[in-house]
Write an enzyme that holds these catalytic residues in place. Structure first.
Site, PDB file in Angstrom:
ATOM      1  N   SER A  65       1.199  -0.789   0.169  1.00 37.67           N
ATOM      2  CA  SER A  65       0.212  -0.358  -0.164  1.00 37.67           C
ATOM      3  C   SER A  65       0.815   1.409  -0.121  1.00 37.67           C
ATOM      4  O   SER A  65       2.006   1.424  -0.729  1.00 37.67           O
ATOM      5  CB  SER A  65      -0.899  -0.107   1.218  1.00 37.67           C
ATOM      6  OG  SER A  65      -2.104   0.851   1.416  1.00 37.67           O
ATOM      7  N   GLY A 502      -1.180   0.109  17.135  1.00 40.60           N
ATOM      8  CA  GLY A 502      -1.455  -1.149  16.700  1.00 40.60           C
ATOM      9  C   GLY A 502      -0.245  -1.980  16.513  1.00 40.60           C
ATOM     10  O   GLY A 502      -0.349  -2.935  16.615  1.00 40.60           O
ATOM     11  N   ARG A 508      -0.950   7.136  20.276  1.00 44.08           N
ATOM     12  CA  ARG A 508      -0.823   8.432  20.272  1.00 44.08           C
ATOM     13  C   ARG A 508      -1.787   9.267  20.670  1.00 44.08           C
ATOM     14  O   ARG A 508      -2.850   8.687  20.956  1.00 44.08           O
ATOM     15  CB  ARG A 508      -1.671   7.873  18.809  1.00 44.08           C
ATOM     16  CG  ARG A 508      -0.644   6.805  18.014  1.00 44.08           C
ATOM     17  CD  ARG A 508      -1.321   6.475  16.805  1.00 44.08           C
ATOM     18  NE  ARG A 508      -1.082   5.290  15.678  1.00 44.08           N
ATOM     19  CZ  ARG A 508      -0.182   5.911  15.054  1.00 44.08           C
ATOM     20  NH1 ARG A 508       0.721   6.669  14.845  1.00 44.08           N
ATOM     21  NH2 ARG A 508       0.700   4.541  14.807  1.00 44.08           N
TER      22      ARG A 508
END
Length: 545
Positions: A65, A502, A508
């Site tokens: 990606s 993750g 975050r």
């Protein structure tokens, strides 16, 4: 069991590097391309077992990606074009990390646990992106399928959403469409042409769109599709892979994170532009104004445009269908406020990750979901599609209702419901702007984003943070949520939340407020609270200004 002998023989050609441990996550496996050969072979094996188990065609996509060119990855696609079911993600991780000499035993364990009939035929569709490593890695997948006696079809270079689409078409026996790249172009472009006919006289300027292809597969495929769009659209494709490096200073992720134009794009103020990511499953729009300032229209703005259009069509068609927008905690507060209060659309918040959004969207007649990063789509329930179809075929209704039903029908056909799809989303957005006669500036002005800031805090163990309420509130460590609540009270229109990453040992932090200065200050103060209460490592977070 001749197949297992073949597996042993082939497996020696795809050896596992000693000590390498990888985990199958939302994005499948992703790491440096040179560590993936054995993974690809084993995912070919797993896809074959999954096909035998489901008695359906399974997809395997070789891509990383929006990651850099030197990385690669792989993800499996389930029968209706959806992501691999989570219980099989565990098998993928297990199989990936099994020592060479234990491989057949692990396969037999899965076969036994899932009661797989090994005489059942298996079919696997394989696709790849444009990375230099993708050819040999997709060959390793094909070797794995063959070793277990499965049949494979190699689609070669395709976008990730195109492979999802092919798998769905095949398993619905053509009900969703024809399982070829040509079939995909035909279905989407015909729907776009029908929608574009409902736009009043558009000038060539209004039909023009600049596309940043991230130097990836999306650029190739959007060029292939162009001829199908006839005179309805005029595309200028930049970063088409002829010169630049995949995802380097271009693509949806770069534009979204850096809040700036991609390299290699030449535009005038007010020109409409969009960027795909490396495998064309994300899209963001943007423009520059007369002062040269950059304006981003991200997944929140896209979801708002699409859901507003659908809600208006449902009203005109007189259809009582439940439409909802599914967001994560990262959705800008202004978008949530606009959808709930102005558009009176149901907004549902869910945990971060496409899988959670997709699942939540299935609870409604029409579910629109987009992550802020530009990955998203629209899901229509079977019942909703049926009602729209019936209305479109009803000869006893007035012209306004008939036109709305016709537009809804073509909107369904332009959308790739299996997964976020940059090409499909682009066509839908372009059709909506044309029908509404809207400029990109008018779309941007629907609501103004609240200024926000995202930060990361390094911690020794991210698992000390546990969250609830779709990740909007921290349950542990003790005292953290109270500290965040107190800090938020200091600022106007403010909110903040924290969640564990993750993939790495960082927490975050997200904060938004009425001014950028306040959002930055709040994010910094929350970072300090995380550092102090959740085991921060290294230097304490420094103020942004």
């Amino acid at each position: 069991m001749a197949h297992f002998e073949e597996v042993c023989k082939q497996s020696d050609l795809h050896p596992k590097p000693a000590g390498l441990v990888l985990q199958y996550g939302t994005a499948g496996f992703r790491t440096s391309a040179n560590k993936l050969d054995h993974i690809m072979f084993r995912m070919g094996l797993l896809a074959t077992l999954r096909s035998k188990k489901t008695k359906a065609t399974i997809g395997v996509m070789v891509t990383a990606s929006h990651n850099p060119e030197e990385d690669n990855g792989v993800k499996l696609i389930d029968p209706l074009g959806e992501m691999l079911t989570s219980s099989w993600e565990d098998y993928a991780t297990q199989l990936a990390n099994t020592d060479q000499n234990e491989l057949v035993k692990t396969l037999k364990d899965i076969i036994e646990k899932e009661a797989i009939d090994m005489s059942q035929e298996a079919n696997v569709y394989v696709g790849k992106d444009t990375r230099s490593s993708s050819s040999s890695l997709s060959q390793a997948v094909l070797d794995g399928v063959k070793a277990l006696g499965g049949h494979s079809k190699d689609y070669g270079l395709v976008t990730t959403p195109q492979l999802h689409y092919m798998v769905c078409c095949q398993n619905t026996r053509g009900k969703y469409g024809e399982a070829t790249v040509e079939g995909y172009y035909r279905k989407l472009s015909q729907a776009f042409s029908q929608l574009a006919k409902n736009a009043s006289n558009r000038t060539d300027d209004q039909k023009h769109l600049s596309v940043d292809g991230a130097n990836g597969i999306g650029a190739i495929k959007v060029r292939e599709m162009e001829s199908h769009l006839k005179n309805h659209m005029q595309l200028s494709v930049f970063n088409d892979g002829s010169r630049g490096k995949l995802n380097h200073q271009c693509g949806a992720d770069f534009v979204k994170v850096q809040q700036t134009l991609p390299r290699g794009i030449k535009i005038n103020p007010g020109d409409r532009c969009c960027s795909f990511d490396g495998d064309a499953d994300r899209i963001v729009y943007y423009y520059t104004d007369s002062q040269g300032d950059f304006h981003l229209l991200d997944g929140d703005k896209i979801a708002t445009l699409i859901s507003t259009f659908l809600k208006e069509l449902l009203n005109e068609a007189g259809l009582d269908l439940k439409i909802a927008v599914v967001q994560t905690a990262y959705a800008n507060g202004s978008s949530t406020h606009y959808l709930e209060n102005t558009m009176k659309v149901i907004v549902k918040c869910t945990k971060t990750g496409v899988k959670h959004l997709h699942h939540a969207a299935q609870e409604f007649d029409i579910g629109v979901y987009f992550e802020a990063n530009g990955h998203g789509t629209v899901l229509f329930s079977d019942g909703a599609e049926e009602k729209i179809q019936q209305l479109a075929n009803d000869t006893n209704i007035n012209d306004e209702r008939k036109k709305a039903a016709f537009l809804l029908q073509n909107t369904i056909n332009i959308i790739n419901q299996t997964v976020g799809d940059a090409i499909s989303d682009m066509l839908l957005i372009e059709a909506i702007l044309a029908i509404k006669g809207m400029t990109v500036q008018q779309w941007d002005a629907i609501y103004s984003d609240l200024p926000n800031r995202q930060l990361k805090v390094k911690v020794s163990d991210r698992r000390v943070i546990d969250t609830t309420d779709s990740e909007r509130r921290a349950v542990t460590p003790a005292g953290l949520q109270e500290a965040i609540d107190d800090l938020v009270k200091k600022y106007e229109k403010a909110r903040s939340f924290v969640r564990p990453s993750g993939t790495e040992d960082v927490v975050r932090v997200y904060a938004e407020a009425d001014t950028q200065e306040s959002a930055d200050a709040l994010a910094h103060e929350v970072s300090l609270a995380v550092y102090g209460l959740a085991g921060g490592v290294g230097d304490e977070p420094k103020p942004l200004h």
